[in-house]
Design an enzyme around this catalytic site. Structure first.
Site, PDB file in Angstrom:
ATOM      1  N   ARG A 255      41.120  29.200  -9.854  1.00 41.65           N
ATOM      2  CA  ARG A 255      41.455  29.552 -11.248  1.00 41.65           C
ATOM      3  C   ARG A 255      42.918  29.199 -11.476  1.00 41.65           C
ATOM      4  O   ARG A 255      43.801  29.810 -10.862  1.00 41.65           O
ATOM      5  CB  ARG A 255      41.205  31.048 -11.470  1.00 41.65           C
TER       6      ARG A 255
ATOM      7  N   LYS B  41      51.368  33.423 -10.378  1.00 43.58           N
ATOM      8  CA  LYS B  41      51.518  34.885 -10.232  1.00 43.58           C
ATOM      9  C   LYS B  41      52.872  35.253  -9.662  1.00 43.58           C
ATOM     10  O   LYS B  41      53.548  34.442  -9.037  1.00 43.58           O
ATOM     11  CB  LYS B  41      50.355  35.425  -9.395  1.00 43.58           C
TER      12      LYS B  41
HETATM   13  N1  HH2 Z   1      43.887  36.727 -12.760  1.00 45.04           N
HETATM   14  C1  HH2 Z   1      44.196  37.017 -14.042  1.00 45.04           C
HETATM   15  C2  HH2 Z   1      43.168  37.226 -14.969  1.00 45.04           C
HETATM   16  N2  HH2 Z   1      41.869  37.105 -14.613  1.00 45.04           N
HETATM   17  N3  HH2 Z   1      40.233  36.657 -12.972  1.00 45.04           N
HETATM   18  C3  HH2 Z   1      39.920  36.359 -11.704  1.00 45.04           C
HETATM   19  N4  HH2 Z   1      38.646  36.236 -11.322  1.00 45.04           N
HETATM   20  N5  HH2 Z   1      40.887  36.166 -10.749  1.00 45.04           N
HETATM   21  C4  HH2 Z   1      42.210  36.276 -11.034  1.00 45.04           C
HETATM   22  O1  HH2 Z   1      43.036  36.108 -10.115  1.00 45.04           O
HETATM   23  C5  HH2 Z   1      42.585  36.599 -12.383  1.00 45.04           C
HETATM   24  C6  HH2 Z   1      41.544  36.783 -13.337  1.00 45.04           C
HETATM   25  C7  HH2 Z   1      45.606  37.122 -14.458  1.00 45.04           C
HETATM   26  O2  HH2 Z   1      46.121  35.874 -14.882  1.00 45.04           O
HETATM   27  P1  HH2 Z   1      46.267  35.436 -16.415  1.00 45.04           P
HETATM   28  O3  HH2 Z   1      44.937  35.407 -17.082  1.00 45.04           O
HETATM   29  O4  HH2 Z   1      47.023  34.160 -16.495  1.00 45.04           O
HETATM   30  O5  HH2 Z   1      47.206  36.531 -17.041  1.00 45.04           O
HETATM   31  P2  HH2 Z   1      46.958  37.781 -17.997  1.00 45.04           P
HETATM   32  O6  HH2 Z   1      46.063  38.741 -17.286  1.00 45.04           O
HETATM   33  O7  HH2 Z   1      48.348  38.318 -18.239  1.00 45.04           O
HETATM   34  O8  HH2 Z   1      46.300  37.275 -19.263  1.00 45.04           O
END
Ligand code: HH2
Length: 384
Positions: free
Chosen positions: A360, A326
């Site tokens: 995660r 992040k």
């Molecule tokens: N962070 C993201 C997405 N989903 N779910 C939970 N429970 N906790 C988190 O911290 C979280 C999440 C964001 O990360 P990422 O999926 O890599 O990115 P994007 O939202 O751009 O697809």
């Protein structure tokens, strides 16, 4: 020769350091502190100097008590003995409040989504999106996504978290048909391969289709408050759920997030969502909570939540942390989205050290390796 030291004055009861500063009517929250691992935890538990954290194997020897105060929170830290002496001396209702809070922190957790919660589990991130912040476009093709999901599991992911919509700051919502088109074949193929799959979505229709395709966990960044049908769906289908805190919505959440006191605000939000779930028929052992790093939070908010992660064990639910890659890592330690492995591992090890049961992460193999080293060192016996 140095003169003999003056004998240490032993006072009984010992002073309750700062706990006495709380006004009698102010509710206090307890955050486990001085958290011990491995042999240090076992020794402190044997000596009666610590309590098991969420059933163990970690233990905590101190607590930080927090109460709301004008402009933020009042905090006081001391040993468990000091806390108990203060609460006993203060009497009812403080004593009952402290013992209920300690009981919630100590109680063994029931398995969540079929995972025993005595070790740290990894949720591997699989973004079937063109625009996710760190891997957008890499796994938009279903065959590539399935291959990556299998690779995450082979590297040690206990859960593969499939998402079809980016929730990065500034992201525009994706039409539901498009989200379904992206995730359903991938969820089905991974579930048919025997993997434990979670669906990362804010939409009830996507949750339902993913559960039909074999997912068993709903991971909702709106904590099942984004759409009216989500709660009832999760309840009726018996799914495990992740309730995450987000201030606002992805498009605008980073514009000017405000909190009275971020850790208590997030904790109380999650408690309200747990209560809504329980009222809808989702028992607390099916719930994991997540403070939502980066979701409507500036760096001081993210850091405060990480520093007091153990506070969330007070909910009695499993705790999940998503800090991997992040942007706060880049701001604090440098590096673009694909250059944040070091900071991601630091956050993962910190989380595991705070008793977080689910991490995660994007980099599963590297995180597994880091956790294995941490556990081996903490458990190692150094001959005298
Ligand atoms: N962070 C993201 C997405 N989903 N779910 C939970 N429970 N906790 C988190 O911290 C979280 C999440 C964001 O990360 P990422 O999926 O890599 O990115 P994007 O939202 O751009 O697809």
């Amino acid at each position: 020769m140095a003169p003999p030291k003056a004998p240490i004055e032993v006072r009984s009861p010992a002073p309750a350091r700062g706990f006495a500063a709380f006004r009698p009517e102010a509710p206090v929250r307890l955050c486990p502190a001085a958290i011990l691992e491995g042999r240090a935890a076992a020794a402190a538990l044997d000596d009666g100097l610590a309590l098991p954290l969420a059933g163990g194997p970690l233990a905590f020897a101190e607590v930080e008590a927090l109460a709301r105060a004008p402009g933020g929170a009042l905090a006081a830290r001391g040993s468990i003995g000091e806390l108990l002496r203060w609460s006993a001396a203060t009497g009812s209702p403080r004593q009952e409040e402290v013992s209920a809070a300690l009981a919630a922190l100590v109680a063994p957790r029931r398995p969540w989504a079929g995972l025993d919660l005595e070790r740290t589990h990894l949720m591997g991130v699989l973004n079937v999106t063109p625009d996710s912040f760190s891997d957008g476009g890499a796994f938009l093709d279903p065959a590539r996504a399935v291959e990556q999901g299998r690779a995450l599991a082979a590297a040690g992911a206990d859960i593969v978290d499939v998402g079809g919509e980016s929730t990065r700051p500034g992201a525009e919502p994706v039409p539901v048909e498009e989200e379904l088109r992206r995730i359903v074949p991938v969820v089905r193929a991974l579930a048919e391969a025997g993997l434990r799959v979670s669906i990362d979505t804010r939409r009830a229709a996507v949750m339902a289709a993913a559960l039909d395709a074999g997912a068993s966990i709903i991971n909702d960044v709106t904590a099942l408050a984004g759409e009216h049908d989500s709660l009832a769906l999760a309840a009726s289908r018996g799914a495990a759920v992740v309730l995450m805190h987000m201030a606002g919505e992805p498009r605008t959440m980073q514009e000017d997030p405000r909190y009275e006191e971020v850790t208590l605000d997030v904790l109380e939000f999650l408690e309200r969502r747990i209560a809504a779930c329980v009222a809808a028929g989702i028992p607390s052992e099916r719930i994991a909570v997540d403070p939502g790093i980066g979701f409507g939070k500036q760096d001081p908010h993210n850091l405060a939540l990480l520093a007091r992660l153990a506070l969330f064990h007070g909910t009695g639910c499993a705790v999940l942390l998503g800090a991997s890659r992040k942007s706060f890592i880049g701001r604090l330690g440098g590096g673009g989205p694909r250059e944040r492995l070091g900071g991601s591992l630091a956050a993962a090890l910190w989380g595991a050290g705070q008793g977080v049961q689910i991490l995660r992460v994007h980099d599963v193999a590297e995180t597994r390796q880091a956790l294995a080293l941490q556990a081996a060192i903490a458990g190692h016996h150094t001959p005298a």
